[in-house]
Motif scaffolding. Structure first.
Motif, mmCIF file in Angstrom:
data_model
loop_
_atom_site.group_PDB
_atom_site.id
_atom_site.type_symbol
_atom_site.label_atom_id
_atom_site.label_comp_id
_atom_site.label_asym_id
_atom_site.label_seq_id
_atom_site.Cartn_x
_atom_site.Cartn_y
_atom_site.Cartn_z
ATOM 1 N N TYR A 1 -10.997 -9.361 -2.754
ATOM 2 C CA TYR A 1 -9.841 -8.505 -3.042
ATOM 3 C C TYR A 1 -9.009 -9.092 -4.174
ATOM 4 C CZ TYR A 1 -6.752 -11.762 -0.582
ATOM 5 O OH TYR A 1 -6.046 -12.873 -0.212
ATOM 6 N N LYS A 2 -9.061 -10.416 -4.344
ATOM 7 C CA LYS A 2 -8.241 -11.086 -5.359
ATOM 8 C C LYS A 2 -8.618 -10.669 -6.777
ATOM 9 C CE LYS A 2 -7.380 -15.111 -2.506
ATOM 10 N NZ LYS A 2 -7.606 -16.549 -2.347
ATOM 11 N N THR A 3 -9.837 -10.198 -6.959
ATOM 12 C CA THR A 3 -10.265 -9.752 -8.291
ATOM 13 C C THR A 3 -10.429 -8.236 -8.376
ATOM 14 O OG1 THR A 3 -12.573 -10.137 -7.681
ATOM 15 C CG2 THR A 3 -11.432 -11.929 -8.837
ATOM 16 N N ASP A 4 -10.171 -7.546 -7.284
ATOM 17 C CA ASP A 4 -10.274 -6.086 -7.273
ATOM 18 C C ASP A 4 -9.100 -5.488 -8.044
ATOM 19 O OD1 ASP A 4 -11.611 -3.641 -5.896
ATOM 20 O OD2 ASP A 4 -9.449 -3.372 -5.619
ATOM 21 N N SER A 5 -9.367 -4.518 -8.901
ATOM 22 C CA SER A 5 -8.333 -3.965 -9.781
ATOM 23 C C SER A 5 -7.187 -3.320 -9.001
ATOM 24 C CB SER A 5 -8.937 -2.966 -10.761
ATOM 25 O OG SER A 5 -9.515 -1.881 -10.062
#
Length: 162
Positions: A58-62
């Motif tokens: 989730y930390k890299t999800d836009s």
């Protein structure tokens, strides 16, 4: 009898492919290090971790990144305007700034809550493989890196020091 034989063949195929995948990952790591380590000739492998599936975070999800960025933006405005409210020369100006402060604080809190809910409900997607590797070189000493591979296990797509 035929069902047992079929099941046995499937189990053997799965187990043998796991070994091949681990060996493939180790070879890819070795190739990567041969290109990236300046003192590769003195490289000494110590251990390889298990080959694991890699899922998106989730930390890299836009969607999450956008919510977190907006929450941070409004939090920074809240901090700045709080300082302005303290420094306002008149009570009328102070009240006007305090209204903005309250709006920024509410916006930051709402967006932070939305980002937290997004993170908790996020379901990662399969994106490839990962394997850790501990090795020793004269320049770095003993270090452990996590290596990331593409879905087809044909190349290293990234690495990070643990």
């Amino acid at each position: 009898m035929m069902k047992r034989l079929f099941l046995f063949v499937v189990v053997v195929a799965v187990l043998s492919s796991c070994g091949n995948n681990k060996e493939t990952a180790q070879k890819l790591i070795d190739e990567e290090l041969s290109h990236t380590l300046s003192d590769y000739k003195s490289y000494h492998p110590i251990s390889f971790g298990s080959l694991d599936s890699l899922f998106s975070s989730y930390k890299t999800d836009s969607g999450y990144v956008d919510l977190a960025r907006k929450a941070e933006y409004y939090h920074n405005l809240f901090v700045t305007e709080t300082g302005n409210a303290i420094l306002a020369p008149t009570s009328k100006e102070q009240e006007a700034v305090q209204e903005k402060v309250k709006q920024y604080e509410d916006s930051a809190a709402l967006l932070k809550t939305q980002a937290d809910i997004y993170a908790k409900s996020f379901r990662g997607q399969y994106v490839g493989w990962k394997m850790s590797h501990t090795f020793k070189t004269p320049s770095q000493g003993t270090v452990t890196y996590q290596f990331f591979f593409d879905i087809r296990l044909t190349k290293v797509v990234g690495s990070e020091k643990e």
